[in-house]
Design a protein around this motif. Structure first.
Motif, PDB file in Angstrom:
ATOM      1  N   LYS A 109       0.852  -1.186   0.000  1.00 44.62           N
ATOM      2  CA  LYS A 109       0.000   0.000   0.000  1.00 44.62           C
ATOM      3  C   LYS A 109       0.887   1.235   0.000  1.00 44.62           C
ATOM      4  O   LYS A 109       1.919   1.269   0.688  1.00 44.62           O
ATOM      5  N   ASN A 111       1.216   5.469   0.387  1.00 47.07           N
ATOM      6  CA  ASN A 111       0.628   6.677   0.971  1.00 47.07           C
ATOM      7  C   ASN A 111       1.661   7.789   0.898  1.00 47.07           C
ATOM      8  O   ASN A 111       2.506   7.926   1.774  1.00 47.07           O
ATOM      9  N   GLU A 114       5.392   7.022   1.592  1.00 47.39           N
ATOM     10  CA  GLU A 114       5.485   5.884   2.502  1.00 47.39           C
ATOM     11  C   GLU A 114       4.906   4.617   1.875  1.00 47.39           C
ATOM     12  O   GLU A 114       3.887   4.657   1.187  1.00 47.39           O
ATOM     13  N   SER A 116       3.813   0.538   2.733  1.00 48.61           N
ATOM     14  CA  SER A 116       3.505  -0.466   3.752  1.00 48.61           C
ATOM     15  C   SER A 116       3.348  -1.821   3.082  1.00 48.61           C
ATOM     16  O   SER A 116       2.627  -1.948   2.085  1.00 48.61           O
ATOM     17  N   SER A 118       2.367  -5.881   3.959  1.00 51.50           N
ATOM     18  CA  SER A 118       1.695  -6.644   5.013  1.00 51.50           C
ATOM     19  C   SER A 118       1.412  -8.075   4.563  1.00 51.50           C
ATOM     20  O   SER A 118       1.054  -8.316   3.406  1.00 51.50           O
ATOM     21  N   ASN A 127       4.129  -6.735   9.424  1.00 50.20           N
ATOM     22  CA  ASN A 127       4.048  -5.444   8.735  1.00 50.20           C
ATOM     23  C   ASN A 127       5.451  -4.885   8.516  1.00 50.20           C
ATOM     24  O   ASN A 127       6.284  -4.910   9.436  1.00 50.20           O
ATOM     25  N   ARG A 129       7.302  -1.342   7.026  1.00 51.48           N
ATOM     26  CA  ARG A 129       7.057   0.040   6.618  1.00 51.48           C
ATOM     27  C   ARG A 129       8.381   0.738   6.310  1.00 51.48           C
ATOM     28  O   ARG A 129       9.372   0.550   7.026  1.00 51.48           O
ATOM     29  N   ASN A 131       9.995   4.582   4.089  1.00 49.47           N
ATOM     30  CA  ASN A 131       9.747   5.842   3.386  1.00 49.47           C
ATOM     31  C   ASN A 131      10.852   6.033   2.351  1.00 49.47           C
ATOM     32  O   ASN A 131      12.033   5.827   2.656  1.00 49.47           O
ATOM     33  N   PHE A 162      14.007   0.223   7.019  1.00 47.16           N
ATOM     34  CA  PHE A 162      12.651  -0.303   7.101  1.00 47.16           C
ATOM     35  C   PHE A 162      12.409  -0.924   8.470  1.00 47.16           C
ATOM     36  O   PHE A 162      13.328  -1.426   9.126  1.00 47.16           O
ATOM     37  N   LYS A 163      11.160  -0.871   8.881  1.00 46.91           N
ATOM     38  CA  LYS A 163      10.761  -1.382  10.194  1.00 46.91           C
ATOM     39  C   LYS A 163       9.904  -2.617  10.015  1.00 46.91           C
ATOM     40  O   LYS A 163       8.934  -2.606   9.254  1.00 46.91           O
ATOM     41  N   SER A 246      11.375  -0.180  -4.091  1.00 49.44           N
ATOM     42  CA  SER A 246      11.545   1.188  -3.613  1.00 49.44           C
ATOM     43  C   SER A 246      12.163   2.082  -4.683  1.00 49.44           C
ATOM     44  O   SER A 246      11.793   3.245  -4.835  1.00 49.44           O
TER      45      SER A 246
END
Length: 268
Positions: A109, A111, A114, A116, A118, A127, A129, A131, A162-163, A246
């Motif tokens: 997804k 945004n 950013e 995401s 999942s 998950n 995430r 940027n 990334f987290k 990315s």
């Protein structure tokens, strides 16, 4: 007499019949006044022609071909011309025209800047995430030869931190990871990424959650955590694909930024 009265009535628009001679005189006087007023208006208008734009004068359009009224500044024209070339070059360099909706089973997804990712199983939710802002780097240092006008910057790649959140019920294990540069590789290891921070918490994260740096944890524990991530699908190969994803998304966002600048400068 009746003919005179009718003529006077037509000239004045009045219905008075009792004083026909007087009506004829009034009609002549009104006609003369109207003519004098009209002449004065024309004379006044002819003296102010500098402030009046003739209706038949063609509208002046910008010479740059944008179709807008007026003239763009030199800086605007040069900016629009450069952006047109830059956008064309970036589009030619695009490896992927579309952004995938998933990576190895992780649903994506977007945004803004950013991303995401999942994936859900019966036991847990994973998950990821990151940027894409300020994540572009070259895959090797710039090379400059005497006959080259510009240095060879190599291929640009986006390598974001990334987290990874591993969620079971109300408990989340959170691992912050980043790419390892060529000069940061430890001898005997070929890891693409490393763990920067480790934390665990219940419910929502807040600033009071304890976190430890990956550099200070036991080396064996560190390796076990990397193996654990690999079992969850977050391997070196997956992280390489994350970089490719990315990179494609960042380049698409960059082209969008260039197009926005071009429209702004051209007044569209």
């Amino acid at each position: 007499m009746n003919n005179i009265i009718k003529v006077a009535s037509r000239l004045t628009g009045l219905r008075g019949i009792l004083h026909p001679v007087k009506n004829v005189v009034c009609a002549n006087t009104i006609t003369q006044q109207r003519q004098l007023t009209r002449n004065l208006w024309y004379m006044s208008s002819s003296r102010n022609t500098d402030n009046v734009t003739p209706f038949h004068k063609p509208t002046e359009l910008c010479s740059c071909g944008c179709g807008k009224v007026g003239v763009h500044t030199k800086g605007e024209r040069e900016l629009v011309e450069f952006l047109a070339e830059e956008i064309l070059a970036e589009r030619k360099a695009q490896k992927s025209k579309t952004i995938p909706t998933e990576i190895d089973g992780f649903q994506a997804k977007l945004n803004g800047a950013e991303v995401s990712l999942s994936k859900k199983t019966d036991a847990e939710t994973i998950n990821i995430r990151f940027n894409v802002n300020h994540t572009v780097d070259t895959d090797h240092e710039a090379e400059m030869h005497p006959n080259m006008e510009k240095p060879d910057m190599g291929e640009l790649k986006s390598k974001p931190s990334f987290k990874v959140d591993l969620i079971r019920g109300e408990t989340t294990v959170s691992l912050v990871c980043s790419f390892i540069g060529p000069n940061e590789q430890e001898e005997g290891y070929n890891d693409v990424f490393g763990i920067d921070e480790i934390s665990i918490y219940n419910g929502e994260w807040n600033e009071n959650v304890y976190a430890v740096s990956g550099e200070v944890v036991d080396s064996y524990l560190y390796d076990l955590l990397l193996n654990y991530l690999e079992e969850k699908g977050i391997s070196n190969e997956f992280v390489e694909k994350l970089s490719e994803y990315s990179t494609a998304f960042e380049q698409s966002a960059y082209i969008g930024l260039l197009e926005g600048l071009s429209k702004f400068a051209s007044g569209k």
